[in-house]
Design an enzyme around this catalytic site. Structure first.
Site, PDB file in Angstrom:
ATOM      1  N   SER A   1     -49.233  44.508 -43.743  1.00 32.44           N
ATOM      2  CA  SER A   1     -49.755  43.209 -44.168  1.00 32.44           C
ATOM      3  C   SER A   1     -51.028  42.909 -43.397  1.00 32.44           C
ATOM      4  O   SER A   1     -51.440  43.666 -42.516  1.00 32.44           O
ATOM      5  CB  SER A   1     -48.714  42.123 -43.905  1.00 32.44           C
ATOM      6  OG  SER A   1     -48.653  41.872 -42.516  1.00 32.44           O
ATOM      7  N   LYS A   2     -51.615  41.779 -43.748  1.00 37.90           N
ATOM      8  CA  LYS A   2     -52.875  41.328 -43.135  1.00 37.90           C
ATOM      9  C   LYS A   2     -52.854  41.426 -41.604  1.00 37.90           C
ATOM     10  O   LYS A   2     -53.875  41.683 -40.985  1.00 37.90           O
ATOM     11  CB  LYS A   2     -53.129  39.867 -43.519  1.00 37.90           C
ATOM     12  CG  LYS A   2     -53.605  39.705 -44.933  1.00 37.90           C
ATOM     13  CD  LYS A   2     -55.131  39.789 -45.018  1.00 37.90           C
ATOM     14  CE  LYS A   2     -55.606  40.140 -46.395  1.00 37.90           C
ATOM     15  NZ  LYS A   2     -55.963  41.566 -46.557  1.00 37.90           N
ATOM     16  N   ARG A   3     -51.673  41.174 -41.037  1.00 37.19           N
ATOM     17  CA  ARG A   3     -51.576  41.217 -39.569  1.00 37.19           C
ATOM     18  C   ARG A   3     -52.000  42.585 -39.026  1.00 37.19           C
ATOM     19  O   ARG A   3     -52.417  42.714 -37.885  1.00 37.19           O
ATOM     20  CB  ARG A   3     -50.132  40.963 -39.104  1.00 37.19           C
ATOM     21  CG  ARG A   3     -49.630  39.575 -39.357  1.00 37.19           C
ATOM     22  CD  ARG A   3     -48.256  39.391 -38.765  1.00 37.19           C
ATOM     23  NE  ARG A   3     -47.268  40.293 -39.381  1.00 37.19           N
ATOM     24  CZ  ARG A   3     -46.704  41.318 -38.754  1.00 37.19           C
ATOM     25  NH1 ARG A   3     -46.986  41.580 -37.493  1.00 37.19           N
ATOM     26  NH2 ARG A   3     -45.841  42.073 -39.384  1.00 37.19           N
TER      27      ARG A   3
ATOM     28  N   GLY B   1     -54.367  44.413 -40.291  1.00 38.07           N
ATOM     29  CA  GLY B   1     -55.779  44.693 -40.591  1.00 38.07           C
ATOM     30  C   GLY B   1     -55.959  44.834 -42.091  1.00 38.07           C
ATOM     31  O   GLY B   1     -55.359  44.086 -42.866  1.00 38.07           O
TER      32      GLY B   1
END
Ligand code: GLU
Length: 503
Positions: free
Chosen positions: A250-252, A254
């Site tokens: 996920s976005k966490r 990158g």
């Protein structure tokens, strides 16, 4: 063999979904099958035309061309679910007629109250089946009178439902966990599980390859195939793509979307090759293989059911390989947006492109992971400011050496006597003259020369950098490449800056 990729156009193409698309594509291309693209846009609230467009572009960019789809058509169209509503309606009506589905008039408030009560009693929430009791004729009359209703599937009276998954083997669940699922919403839009079954059946899909997050849907879908009297396709559920900490990527972590990796300057063949290695191995210890070869070797039976951990280092490693082996002309063209953003190029013409391909790109591809790093690697061509360079600590550490200033002065006077356009050989000849005149050699000779001609303590090999500087300096102003100062002027300017600085 007919396989499909069925994205919902509600956002960017996530690399996990891109891998699903790729595995479908590999299977189709490796077996002479058909790869179908179907757009699942029945979620009116969240579906976006721009998102569909972006997904198509990303797939095209990856080279995953489809044989049937919304833009190219095909015998089984339309390929956008929003254009197939009449089909879902007619199959829902058929199931109602056959007593396998029914109208449900429960309000959201009623359903919510029912759910809360079940949770209170410690039961897994599922629809109670209350509206099953309404006589079909009465239900029909209420619908005709305009009352809002959904169509629900009557989950059959059996103990378990299951299927054989190509990747995971037998999977089954107790039927008790499945409440009568909605087939059609009150606005006439189908629920995912219904639309997907109707479409996979009508499009004669033979293999459904998708993420393991769909396994619980598959149980419901298998029941629907049985109710429709259709043999279900074969199923293969792929493990999710996880980040290094083993949680879903996920976005966490990158970048997660194909568009982001593309913008970072990964080559499509590198992303494709890397994604193929996530949960599958082409075997024989080989990892870097072109897509056609991956397709030739691919088999669903060899797909691992352990999760694929996304490792950007490994992707970068694959990308370096492809950067080095790609045609420099292609890499030159691909690097233009990055160079433009850095102010190093505008719209290079044939001469500008020739310069990039033959002079600049070889210094890039031998050392960067991605094309967005190209400007950093090439900045010395465009940004030469001796007065700034001499403030840099690494440069200062070189200049402090005895003889460094002398080497630079000598270089400046030697270059005055050389032809303006240094080649690798004339540069070496000039360096040899500086060595003779100063007695410096090795690092003591080449570090000051590098600093004086590039302004940096490190960087590409001088054998490439020096001819590149002079070739760039000789470009006409309208070639689309930012101005480059030649080596002769650089050496003179650097020597002058040192004098101003009193070194
Ligand atoms: N539209 C679904 C998704 O994007 C497709 C799932 C499937 O392949 O059946 O998750």
């Amino acid at each position: 063999m007919r396989v499909r990729f069925a994205p919902s156009p509600t956002g960017h193409l996530h690399v996990g979904n891109a891998r699903t698309a790729l595995f479908n594509w590999l299977l189709a291309r490796g077996s002479g099958g058909t790869f179908i693209l179907r757009i699942e846009d029945t979620d009116v609230e969240r579906s976006r035309t721009e998102s569909e467009q972006a997904i198509l572009e990303d797939l095209e960019w990856m080279g995953l061309h489809w044989d049937e789809g919304p833009d190219v058509g095909g015998r089984f169209g339309p390929y956008r679910q929003s254009e197939r509503l009449y089909l879902y309606r007619s199959y829902a009506e058929r199931l109602i007629r056959e007593g396998r589905a029914y109208y449900c008039f429960c309000s959201p408030q009623q359903l919510e109250a029912e759910r809360k009560e079940q949770v209170r009693l410690g039961r897994a929430p599922r629809y109670s089946g209350r509206c099953r009791a309404i006589a079909p004729a009465g239900a029909r009359a209420r619908v005709d009178a305009g009352e809002a209703a959904v169509v629900r599937f009557k989950v059959p009276d059996q103990e378990r439902v299951g299927f054989t998954d190509i990747v995971r083997g037998e999977i089954s669940v107790s039927i008790d966990v499945i409440g009568d699922p909605v087939l059609l919403r009150s606005d006439g839009h189908p629920a995912y599980n219904f639309a997907v079954v109707i479409d996979d059946a009508l499009m004669e899909i033979t293999h459904v390859i998708r993420g393991e997050d769909h396994i619980s849907n598959t149980h419901r879908q298998v029941l629907l195939y049985e109710a429709l009297g259709v043999t279900p396709p074969k199923f293969a559920h792929l493990s999710l793509v996880l980040g290094p900490d083993h949680t879903p990527l996920s976005k966490r972590h990158g970048a997660t979307s194909v568009a982001e990796f593309r913008a970072k300057g990964y080559l499509p063949e590198a992303l494709v090759n890397y994604l193929a290695l996530l949960g599958w191995s082409p075997g024989e210890g080989e990892e870097v293989l072109p897509a056609a070869e991956l397709a030739r070797r691919f088999s669903l039976e060899a797909v691992a059911h352990s999760a694929g951990i996304f490792d950007e280092e490994k992707l970068a490693w694959v990308n370096r390989h492809y950067l080095r082996s790609a045609a420099p002309e292609r890499i030159a063209a691909l690097s233009i947006p990055y160079l433009r953003a850095a102010g190093f190029a505008t719209a290079p013409d044939a001469r500008g492109l020739e310069f990039l391909a033959s002079r600049a790109i070889p210094m890039v591809t031998n050392s960067v992971d991605r094309l967005d790093q190209a400007p950093r690697r090439l900045h010395f061509l465009f940004e030469f400011k001796p007065s700034v360079s001499i403030q840099d600590s690494d440069v200062a550490a070189i200049l402090i050496h005895p003889g460094a200033t002398h080497a630079i002065d000598t270089l400046a006077s030697e270059l005055e006597m050389m032809p303006r356009l240094l080649t690798r050989d004339t540069f070496r000849a000039a360096a040899a003259r500086v060595r003779e005149r100063t007695g410096l050699k090795g690092k003591d000779l080449f570090h000051p020369i590098r600093v004086a001609l590039t302004g940096d303590a490190g960087g590409p090999e001088l054998d490439l950098a020096i001819p590149a500087i002079d070739a760039g300096a000789a470009l006409p102003a309208d070639a689309g490449i930012a101005p480059i100062m030649g080596c002769r002027e650089r050496a003179v300017a650097f020597a002058a800056a040192l004098r101003v600085d009193g070194r």
